[in-house]
Design an enzyme around this catalytic site. Structure first.
Site, short mmCIF file in Angstrom:
data_model
loop_
_atom_site.label_atom_id
_atom_site.label_comp_id
_atom_site.label_asym_id
_atom_site.label_seq_id
_atom_site.Cartn_x
_atom_site.Cartn_y
_atom_site.Cartn_z
N ASP A 86 -8.84 -4.97 -5.69
CA ASP A 86 -8.20 -4.04 -4.84
C ASP A 86 -8.82 -2.68 -5.55
O ASP A 86 -8.25 -2.45 -6.55
CB ASP A 86 -6.73 -3.90 -4.73
CG ASP A 86 -6.22 -2.95 -3.97
OD1 ASP A 86 -7.17 -2.19 -3.45
OD2 ASP A 86 -5.10 -2.94 -3.69
N HIS B 72 -7.16 -5.74 -1.43
CA HIS B 72 -5.78 -5.10 -1.07
C HIS B 72 -4.93 -5.83 -0.28
O HIS B 72 -3.77 -5.68 -0.11
CB HIS B 72 -6.30 -3.65 -0.04
CG HIS B 72 -5.05 -2.79 -0.03
ND1 HIS B 72 -4.61 -2.28 -1.29
CD2 HIS B 72 -4.75 -2.32 1.17
CE1 HIS B 72 -3.85 -1.22 -1.02
NE2 HIS B 72 -3.77 -1.24 0.41
N SER C 259 0.85 -1.14 -0.05
CA SER C 259 -0.04 -0.05 -0.01
C SER C 259 0.96 1.33 -0.10
O SER C 259 1.86 1.53 -0.87
CB SER C 259 -0.95 -0.09 1.38
OG SER C 259 -2.13 0.78 1.02
#
Length: 725
Positions: free
Chosen positions: A629, A661, A548
């Site tokens: 995601d 994610h 991320s």
């Protein structure tokens, strides 16, 4: 501030088995403990995945709160969802049976193991809560509601086409596309005598109100609380678009009438609220509120409502913390017998801790209590208002139970972790960061660490960015597994740079408009610190990895001089181009962090864009990106991989079409670990890794001023903007 002493780990001389990713993924996963009515035992579930049968196994257990002895009360509990004590005695446990698309409510007698079906829901529900009221046992759950307010049926007629049409933003969230269905809170009332007769039918308590609760995409039972005649729910602000706003409102509802009461903070311009909870006497509600709408990581402030007999709020008290308290609590709950005492949990210096807050204390400063590692949950033991059951975990140990004694401010171990390693494998350090502020990090050693040897370094960068590496167990990015990877293992370093949580509001807030600035400098200075301080780190065999925002930072590093000191890089669901942040779903996030919308402040989106430095990419790079995601769409991973391939940089792309994610499915997680570890082990052990230069040669002058010059030159030369730092 704590520093790690090398002689501590040198005492770990016995040869022990390395903790592998298979060990992690097959280790029992324990739920938090739930004490019964008389405080004699607590219920919990324990689940284990098998790579032989490719299936989960689970059991339901009790632990004695006096001796710590455990007893299995249901051997086959793989279909058991949420559990809650009925509250009518010390042995009747309610649970949701998820064996079919239609959830069923069952009871279990924990004395004799007998089960009984109580109610079959007309759809799928979760988040079970119960309360014994003067009229019966209230059972409340959450599920998807159809437009007419009924619980969504698994057999609802399918539409003839699959098209979804939208006329406003916020069309998908996390890993699902929005439809006409919304999350809601449902409940029914059972007779207290035998739980078998229904006194009030299943009711959607939010029907017709135009609100959605619990809060998606991570619905939690902490979004609603029950009392005798009323409940309080936390719902997204119905008058504001959730793509651009974090604001949520509290509503007090009556179970049996249409009376609904807004609380005074609603529509006051504040941000997200959380953790609403009734005082034991039902005359107050405590909760948390963020004062800034649009900033999901703003500091949580405690507030308390005084309630009239009909449920209306008569007054509001925002607790003004003392100036020395700048932490952000994540949950709040009441003392069982004193409606002036609150307990808070939240992050503090890389740990999840417990505070007590006396509402009569004019200082307004919560007092931290003496607990261990990180708290996952805290539950009062009913027979005593002075003791809590804590479910905790640490970097080196999975969930374990402790008894916390308020009188002595001390803990006693009740049930140890089902998975753990030597706690001496974990240390801590501090160094001066980018803004002359002390920065904190953890260092993790392989199982058979020998300080006289040299070890490759795994430099892990957390996501968020307003998040933190904490002293807590993880089944995803577990530093112990990274440390025990390879022939001799790695030394793992996890730093919490500017923007991280648990070090105060100012430290967190300073990342705004500075994604590639202060955190990057902190990481460089932290890498300089550990390589100079710990002689066992082999600076010729270092890798960096992150997910991320951590993936963003790895991509940012790849285009910088720092990228050349690593043998390999790993980006999981990261950011290739900050411009594409506007393809995300929660647009308030880039609007806050980049200083406005894409149209209002285009320059802010270009400023620290990894894509601008893609021509410098040269270090072998492993990319992971998943199809579901919607926070960071998969095009980010494809862009990065395509550029690496066109540049001729050794690279691989791992894609999971059924993950979001995160990689959550055990079989997929096993593949994730296998492929990444094979990649970094190859390059960290290879003398032919291209473009890798000596650490001292590349960034020998790692001062803040030198790094600012490097970043300024990079931003000025990006071909798009001229930026002043």
């Amino acid at each position: 501030m704590r520093s790690f002493i090398l002689c501590v780990i040198s005492t770990v001389a016995a040869v022990v088995s390395a903790f592998s990713y298979d060990d992690l993924l097959t280790a029992p996963r324990r739920s938090s403990g739930l004490p019964n009515k008389d405080g004699t035992s607590a219920a919990f579930t324990e689940s284990t995945y098998s790579f032989t049968s490719h299936a989960w196994n689970a059991s339901l257990k009790l632990v004695s709160l006096e001796t710590g002895d455990t007893k299995e009360v249901m051997a086959d509990a793989v279909d058991v969802g949420d559990i809650a004590w009925a509250g009518i005695d010390a042995h009747t446990l309610l649970y949701l049976n998820q064996s079919s698309p239609y959830t069923a409510l069952w009871s279990l007698n924990t004395n004799n193991g007998k089960t009984k079906a109580l109610y079959s829901f007309p759809g799928s529900v979760s988040l079970l809560k119960t309360r014994v009221t003067p009229t019966g046992v209230r059972v409340v759950v959450s599920g998807w509601a159809s437009p007419d307010g009924s619980l969504l049926s698994p057999n609802a007629p399918a539409k003839p086409d699959s098209g979804l049409l939208y006329d406003t933003i916020f069309v998908r969230h996390w890993d699902y596309w929005l439809t006409e269905n919304r999350k809601s809170v449902f409940g029914l009332l059972l007779s207290e005598k035998d739980l078998s007769s229904i006194k009030e039918p299943l009711t959607n308590y939010l029907k017709g109100l135009g609100i959605e609760s619990p809060i998606m995409p991570f619905p939690s039972a902490s979004d609603f609380d029950l009392h005798d005649d009323i409940l309080v729910v936390n719902a997204k602000a119905p008058d504001l678009n959730p793509a651009n706003n974090t604001a949520t409102y509290f509503y007090v509802l009556n179970y049996t009438s249409s009376n609904t009461f807004d609380l005074p903070l609603n529509k006051a311009g504040y941000g997200a609220c959380s953790s609403p909870v009734f005082a034991p006497n039902g005359k107050k509600i405590a909760g948390l509120v963020q004062l800034e709408n649009g900033y999901e990581s703003d500091q949580n402030i405690v507030f308390v409502y005084e309630l009239a007999a009909d449920g209306t709020a008569t007054s509001t008290n925002n607790v003004t913390y003392g100036k020395t308290f700048d932490r952000s609590p994540s949950s709040v709950f009441w003392s069982p017998h004193d409606d002036n005492i609150l307990y808070l949990t939240g992050e503090d210096i890389g740990r999840e801790v417990l505070w007590t807050l006396d509402l009569k204390d004019p200082s307004g400063i919560p007092v931290v209590l003496n607990t261990t590692h990180s708290i996952e949950s805290a539950e009062f033991i009913e027979r005593s208002s002075a003791k809590l059951l804590l479910s905790n975990s640490g970097i080196a140990k999975s969930t374990y139970f402790e008894i916390f004694d308020m009188k002595t401010n001390s803990t006693t171990l009740l049930l140890d972790a089902s998975a753990s390693v030597n706690e001496n494998q974990v240390g801590e350090f501090w160094f001066k960061g980018s803004r002359d502020v002390q920065v904190h990090g953890f260092i993790i050693y392989p199982s058979n660490f020998d300080p006289s040897k040299k070890y490759p370094l795994a430099f892990l960068i957390h996501g968020g960015p307003q998040s933190a590496w904490t002293d807590a167990w993880s089944t995803r990015w577990n530093p112990i597994v990274w440390a025990d990877n390879g022939n001799d293992g790695y030394v793992v370093v996890t730093i919490n740079p500017t923007g991280s949580t648990s070090y105060g509001k100012d430290f967190t807030d300073k990342i705004q408009n500075a994604w590639g600035l202060y955190p990057y400098i902190d990481l460089v200075l932290g890498l300089q610190y550990v390589t100079k301080t710990y002689s066992f780190i082999d600076t010729e065999r270092m890798i960096a990895a992150g997910a991320s925002y951590g993936g963003y930072m790895v991509n940012w590093i790849q285009g910088s001089a720092l990228g050349r000191v690593f043998k390999a890089l790993v980006t999981h669901d990261g950011v290739f181009s900050t411009l594409n942040q506007y393809a995300s779903e929660e647009l308030y996030f880039p609007i806050h962090d980049f200083g406005g919308s894409f149209l209002q402040n285009t320059r802010g989106y270009y400023k620290f864009n990894p894509m601008n430095r893609m021509y410098h990419w040269a270090t072998p790079h492993f990319i992971v990106h998943n199809a579901k995601d919607y926070r960071l769409p998969e095009s980010e991973g494809l862009l990065a991989f395509n550029v690496l391939q066109e540049l001729g940089v050794p690279s691989k792309l791992l894609h999971f079409p059924d993950e979001n994610h995160w990689v959550l499915k055990p079989e997929n997680s096993r593949r994730w670990h296998k492929e990444i570890f094979e990649f970094i082990n190859h390059w960290s052990g290879s003398s032919s890794a291209r473009s890798t230069q000596r650490w001292e040669t590349v960034l020998g002058k790692t001062s803040t001023a030198a790094l600012l010059d490097e970043i300024a030159e990079s931003v000025r030369g990006d071909g798009y903007v001229t930026a002043d730092l």
